[in-house]
Motif scaffolding. Structure first.
Motif, PDB file in Angstrom:
ATOM      1  N   ALA A  47       3.843  -3.517  -1.351  1.00  0.00           N
ATOM      2  CA  ALA A  47       4.343  -2.205  -0.936  1.00  0.00           C
ATOM      3  C   ALA A  47       3.579  -1.691   0.278  1.00  0.00           C
ATOM      4  O   ALA A  47       4.176  -1.179   1.241  1.00  0.00           O
TER       5      ALA A  47
ATOM      6  N   CYS B 173       4.434  -3.826   3.459  1.00  0.00           N
ATOM      7  CA  CYS B 173       5.776  -3.522   3.963  1.00  0.00           C
ATOM      8  C   CYS B 173       5.821  -2.140   4.606  1.00  0.00           C
ATOM      9  O   CYS B 173       6.514  -1.929   5.613  1.00  0.00           O
ATOM     10  N   HIS B 174       5.083  -1.202   4.039  1.00  0.00           N
ATOM     11  CA  HIS B 174       5.016   0.145   4.619  1.00  0.00           C
ATOM     12  C   HIS B 174       4.479   0.081   6.047  1.00  0.00           C
ATOM     13  O   HIS B 174       5.018   0.718   6.963  1.00  0.00           O
ATOM     14  N   THR B 175       3.435  -0.707   6.245  1.00  0.00           N
ATOM     15  CA  THR B 175       2.835  -0.835   7.573  1.00  0.00           C
ATOM     16  C   THR B 175       3.755  -1.581   8.532  1.00  0.00           C
ATOM     17  O   THR B 175       3.810  -1.268   9.727  1.00  0.00           O
TER      18      THR B 175
ATOM     19  N   ASN C 297       6.966  -1.558   8.434  1.00  0.00           N
ATOM     20  CA  ASN C 297       8.266  -0.874   8.497  1.00  0.00           C
ATOM     21  C   ASN C 297       9.393  -1.720   7.913  1.00  0.00           C
ATOM     22  O   ASN C 297      10.507  -1.774   8.446  1.00  0.00           O
TER      23      ASN C 297
ATOM     24  N   LYS D 186      11.727  -2.518   4.464  1.00  0.00           N
ATOM     25  CA  LYS D 186      12.140  -2.029   3.159  1.00  0.00           C
ATOM     26  C   LYS D 186      11.598  -2.979   2.098  1.00  0.00           C
ATOM     27  O   LYS D 186      11.454  -4.182   2.345  1.00  0.00           O
TER      28      LYS D 186
ATOM     29  N   LYS E 108       4.474   4.453  -1.115  1.00  0.00           N
ATOM     30  CA  LYS E 108       4.550   3.571   0.053  1.00  0.00           C
ATOM     31  C   LYS E 108       5.986   3.140   0.355  1.00  0.00           C
ATOM     32  O   LYS E 108       6.215   2.320   1.242  1.00  0.00           O
ATOM     33  N   GLY E 109       6.933   3.680  -0.381  1.00  0.00           N
ATOM     34  CA  GLY E 109       8.333   3.426  -0.068  1.00  0.00           C
ATOM     35  C   GLY E 109       8.990   2.317  -0.855  1.00  0.00           C
ATOM     36  O   GLY E 109      10.139   1.956  -0.581  1.00  0.00           O
TER      37      GLY E 109
END
Length: 291
Positions: A76, A79-81, A83, A85, A108-109
């Motif tokens: 997570a 992937c957040h860093t 960008n 999904k 963290k999306g």
């Protein structure tokens, strides 16, 4: 790329045993300091997966784990860093209150999807591109994860180790180190009755001779995430003496095993022992909760 596999790793010297030329030297390789969330071995195990996902133009990363999975958390954060999904397939029914780990994953999306334990078993080792989703198996258990873990050896080989010690969950990190290390690799399984490590090496496409590694299978403390007061006391001692926090699931059991074997005189005179701190400290957020 976000995951810089050339980033230096601090190797903290611990107590030596015996004196003079016969001493046994001991270090802790602090992979846990590489990143606050993508820590330890996760930094390396994810590397080739994310590189392949970028090559295949995947728009979403999908991976698998339990409610306290360090692998889900690391994915997570990565992937957040980047960008990207991401979706986490979580073993078991959705709880009324999320674990601290899953709470951070959502921050963290990461989209969370809870599935039954039976369904999870049929899904957890999916790998590669499916439509525009790139799947990473639970714990990075795949040859790509092993190849990434093998890169960890570059950070410690300057110490000229005779032994490298690592905790073992899926055995992906262990397999990676065994595949490249010019040292005997010591596995400390954190699961009870984990008798299939040689088979896992084959599944991960690692050819190893019996003398390449040894398994210490008596330090699981009752099983995965199981603990005892003695283990917690040891964790406190390590933190007080060396300012090195350990996690209760993996590294505490590994270091307890090393101390016990040192006291038994296991390592020959002149040994140079490197212990891998594979991170996972966020698991300690669950110390007061049922795991």
């Amino acid at each position: 790329m976000f995951l810089n596999i050339s980033k230096p790793v601090i190797c903290t010297p611990l107590d030596t045993h015996r004196a003079g030329a016969d001493e046994v030297k001991l270090w802790m390789a602090r992979f846990d300091l590489l990143h606050p969330l993508v820590s330890g071995n996760k930094w390396y195990k994810l590397y080739y997966f994310l590189k392949e996902a970028a090559t295949l133009n995947a728009t979403t990363i999908v991976t698998y784990g339990g409610a306290y999975s360090n692998h889900l958390l690391a994915t997570a954060a990565a992937c957040h860093t980047l960008n990207l999904k991401c979706k986490g397939i979580v073993r078991g029914e959705a709880p009324e209150i999320l674990s601290p780990t899953l709470h951070i994953c959502m921050q963290k999306g990461m989209e969370l999807e809870f599935v039954s334990r039976e369904s999870f078993l049929t899904m957890k080792y999916r790998t590669g591109l499916h439509a525009d989703e790139y799947h990473i198996p639970e714990g990075g258990y795949h040859a790509l994860g092993t190849q990434g873990a093998a890169l960890m050896y570059n950070a410690v080989k300057h110490l000229q180790p005779t032994h490298i010690v690592t905790a073992v969950g899926t055995a992906t990190t262990f397999a990676g180190i065994v595949s490249v290390a010019d040292a005997r690799v010591v596995a400390v399984p954190v699961l009870k009755n984990m008798t299939d490590i040689p088979d896992r090496l084959k599944q991960l496409e690692v050819i190893a001779k019996p003398n390449d590694y040894v398994i210490w299978d008596e330090y699981h403390f009752g099983g995965y995430a199981k603990t005892t007061p003695a283990l917690f006391e040891f964790m406190e001692q390590m933190n007080a003496q060396y300012q090195i926090p350990l996690d209760k699931v993996y590294t505490a059991k590994m270091m307890y095993a090393v101390r016990d074997r040192m006291q038994q005189g296991y390592f020959p005179p002149g040994s140079r022992v490197v212990c891998l701190h594979t991170g996972g400290l966020h698991g300690n957020l669950a110390l007061g909760q049922k795991v």
